[in-house]
Design a protein around this motif. Structure first.
Motif, PDB file in Angstrom:
ATOM      1  N   LYS A  70     -17.851  -6.224   0.810  1.00  7.45           N
ATOM      2  CA  LYS A  70     -16.507  -6.007   1.324  1.00  7.45           C
ATOM      3  C   LYS A  70     -15.889  -4.874   0.526  1.00  7.45           C
ATOM      4  O   LYS A  70     -15.467  -5.054  -0.617  1.00  7.45           O
ATOM      5  N   GLY A  71     -15.895  -3.709   1.107  1.00 10.87           N
ATOM      6  CA  GLY A  71     -15.380  -2.542   0.409  1.00 10.87           C
ATOM      7  C   GLY A  71     -13.858  -2.570   0.303  1.00 10.87           C
ATOM      8  O   GLY A  71     -13.169  -3.243   1.080  1.00 10.87           O
ATOM      9  N   ALA A  72     -13.348  -1.851  -0.683  1.00 12.60           N
ATOM     10  CA  ALA A  72     -11.897  -1.774  -0.865  1.00 12.60           C
ATOM     11  C   ALA A  72     -11.270  -0.970   0.272  1.00 12.60           C
ATOM     12  O   ALA A  72     -11.891  -0.070   0.840  1.00 12.60           O
ATOM     13  N   ASP A  73     -10.039  -1.302   0.599  1.00 18.50           N
ATOM     14  CA  ASP A  73      -9.301  -0.612   1.658  1.00 18.50           C
ATOM     15  C   ASP A  73      -8.654   0.634   1.068  1.00 18.50           C
ATOM     16  O   ASP A  73      -7.640   0.553   0.357  1.00 18.50           O
ATOM     17  N   GLY A  74      -9.243   1.787   1.345  1.00 19.71           N
ATOM     18  CA  GLY A  74      -8.742   3.034   0.802  1.00 19.71           C
ATOM     19  C   GLY A  74      -7.339   3.361   1.279  1.00 19.71           C
ATOM     20  O   GLY A  74      -6.498   3.842   0.506  1.00 19.71           O
ATOM     21  N   ASN A  75      -7.042   3.081   2.548  1.00 17.01           N
ATOM     22  CA  ASN A  75      -5.714   3.369   3.088  1.00 17.01           C
ATOM     23  C   ASN A  75      -4.644   2.516   2.420  1.00 17.01           C
ATOM     24  O   ASN A  75      -3.553   2.999   2.118  1.00 17.01           O
ATOM     25  N   ALA A  76      -4.976   1.246   2.167  1.00 12.76           N
ATOM     26  CA  ALA A  76      -4.026   0.363   1.481  1.00 12.76           C
ATOM     27  C   ALA A  76      -3.786   0.850   0.050  1.00 12.76           C
ATOM     28  O   ALA A  76      -2.667   0.762  -0.465  1.00 12.76           O
ATOM     29  N   MET A  77      -4.845   1.374  -0.569  1.00 13.63           N
ATOM     30  CA  MET A  77      -4.706   1.878  -1.937  1.00 13.63           C
ATOM     31  C   MET A  77      -3.809   3.113  -1.970  1.00 13.63           C
ATOM     32  O   MET A  77      -2.973   3.261  -2.880  1.00 13.63           O
ATOM     33  N   VAL A  78      -3.970   4.000  -0.989  1.00 11.46           N
ATOM     34  CA  VAL A  78      -3.108   5.188  -0.915  1.00 11.46           C
ATOM     35  C   VAL A  78      -1.657   4.768  -0.740  1.00 11.46           C
ATOM     36  O   VAL A  78      -0.748   5.302  -1.405  1.00 11.46           O
ATOM     37  N   LYS A  79      -1.410   3.802   0.138  1.00  8.59           N
ATOM     38  CA  LYS A  79      -0.043   3.326   0.376  1.00  8.59           C
ATOM     39  C   LYS A  79       0.562   2.757  -0.904  1.00  8.59           C
ATOM     40  O   LYS A  79       1.733   3.009  -1.223  1.00  8.59           O
ATOM     41  N   GLN A  80      -0.234   1.981  -1.651  1.00  7.78           N
ATOM     42  CA  GLN A  80       0.274   1.397  -2.896  1.00  7.78           C
ATOM     43  C   GLN A  80       0.635   2.481  -3.907  1.00  7.78           C
ATOM     44  O   GLN A  80       1.681   2.418  -4.560  1.00  7.78           O
ATOM     45  N   LEU A  81      -0.214   3.488  -4.027  1.00  4.63           N
ATOM     46  CA  LEU A  81       0.046   4.578  -4.962  1.00  4.63           C
ATOM     47  C   LEU A  81       1.284   5.387  -4.555  1.00  4.63           C
ATOM     48  O   LEU A  81       2.076   5.801  -5.412  1.00  4.63           O
ATOM     49  N   VAL A  82       1.459   5.597  -3.259  1.00  2.00           N
ATOM     50  CA  VAL A  82       2.637   6.322  -2.774  1.00  2.00           C
ATOM     51  C   VAL A  82       3.898   5.509  -3.051  1.00  2.00           C
ATOM     52  O   VAL A  82       4.943   6.059  -3.441  1.00  2.00           O
ATOM     53  N   ASP A  83       3.823   4.188  -2.867  1.00  3.55           N
ATOM     54  CA  ASP A  83       4.968   3.329  -3.183  1.00  3.55           C
ATOM     55  C   ASP A  83       5.310   3.417  -4.665  1.00  3.55           C
ATOM     56  O   ASP A  83       6.489   3.471  -5.042  1.00  3.55           O
ATOM     57  N   PHE A  84       4.280   3.447  -5.509  1.00  2.00           N
ATOM     58  CA  PHE A  84       4.516   3.594  -6.952  1.00  2.00           C
ATOM     59  C   PHE A  84       5.182   4.940  -7.247  1.00  2.00           C
ATOM     60  O   PHE A  84       6.080   5.036  -8.097  1.00  2.00           O
ATOM     61  N   ALA A  85       4.729   5.975  -6.548  1.00  2.00           N
ATOM     62  CA  ALA A  85       5.295   7.315  -6.768  1.00  2.00           C
ATOM     63  C   ALA A  85       6.771   7.355  -6.373  1.00  2.00           C
ATOM     64  O   ALA A  85       7.598   7.954  -7.076  1.00  2.00           O
ATOM     65  N   ASN A  86       7.105   6.711  -5.264  1.00  2.00           N
ATOM     66  CA  ASN A  86       8.503   6.677  -4.829  1.00  2.00           C
ATOM     67  C   ASN A  86       9.372   5.920  -5.830  1.00  2.00           C
ATOM     68  O   ASN A  86      10.490   6.335  -6.138  1.00  2.00           O
TER      69      ASN A  86
END
Length: 254
Positions: A70-86
């Motif tokens: 079960k690979g990690a969800d890359g799109n979910a990871m990008v969203k989390q990082l963008v939320d952290f950036a905001n």
């Protein structure tokens, strides 16, 4: 579950065994516990001689991931990082300390902790890249275990066949026993070649792809944390991080 891996091994076995049965063969003809013991034990022993026990055991544990992954969800990871950036852009980098509990990936969590502690972006990159390189060096050895097994098993199968022929030579006075014994002897060769080309070498290739995907995802996490520290615009950062997902997609297609 990795559908391609499961379907691949099933299709290979059905094709080979089905073709044999169509030609009048029987499954019992290639069911030889002794040959299986020679090939399996000989191959495992040779691999253990080549690699440290810790690497060998890690490869055995990793084998199940060829079929269950079960690979990690890359799109979910990008969203989390963008939320952290905001959040960092609005409330400061220290405010991300409250978000650490939501981070499940150990690599990302460590990078975030360094960032929150005020570590310089270049230093965060150096520290985490060093950890990534060290871990990759170990992970790269696991596919090599299966590549080695794929190289050893056909030869061990030949050894098994020769051992069987030695036993056959002791019964040359009975031509029926000779014919049956020769057929049984060559089963070890079949096991050796099948183990190499249907299991070990394909597993090594799949694990290499998985390792590349995991490495790309961690590089994306590191780039995201460094970009947050550098104050990059969240939209620009998202565009930048999605290029990693494009490369990951190419790796999956390969």
């Amino acid at each position: 579950m990795d559908i391609a891996s499961v379907a691949g091994i099933v299709l290979a076995l059905l094709g080979i065994l089905g073709g044999m049965m169509i030609e009048g063969g029987k499954l019992a003809q290639i069911t030889q516990p002794t040959a299986m013991m020679i090939v399996g034990g000989g191959t495992a022993g040779a691999v253990m001689l080549q690699f440290p026990l810790s690497i060998f055991l890690a490869a055995i544990k990793k084998f199940i991931s060829v079929f269950l992954h079960k690979g990690a969800d890359g799109n979910a990871m990008v969203k989390q990082l963008v939320d952290f950036a905001n959040k960092a852009r609005k409330d400061g980098i220290v405010s991300l300390d409250q978000e650490l509990g939501k981070v499940t990936d150990p690599f990302l969590k460590q990078a975030m902790m360094l960032a929150v502690d005020g570590t310089e972006p270049a230093e965060v990159r150096n520290i985490m890249q060093l950890e990534l390189d060290n871990k990759s060096e170990i992970e790269e050895k696991i596919p090599q275990v299966f590549e080695s097994a794929g190289g050893f098993s056909p030869t061990v199968g030949i050894i098994g066949a020769v051992l069987g022929l030695i036993q056959v030579m002791q019964h040359l006075d009975n031509i029926d026993e000779v014919g049956r014994g020769i057929a049984v002897a060559f089963v070890a060769t079949i096991y050796g070649v099948a183990l190499a080309n249907l299991v070990c070498l394909p597993a090594a290739g799949k694990l290499k792809i998985r390792h590349r995907e995991e490495t790309m995802l961690k590089e994306m996490m590191l780039e995201g944390v460094v970009s947050i520290l550098e104050g990059m615009n969240p939209r620009m950062m998202e565009t930048k991080l999605r290029t990693f997902l494009m490369e990951e997609g190419h790796a999956e297609k390969a």
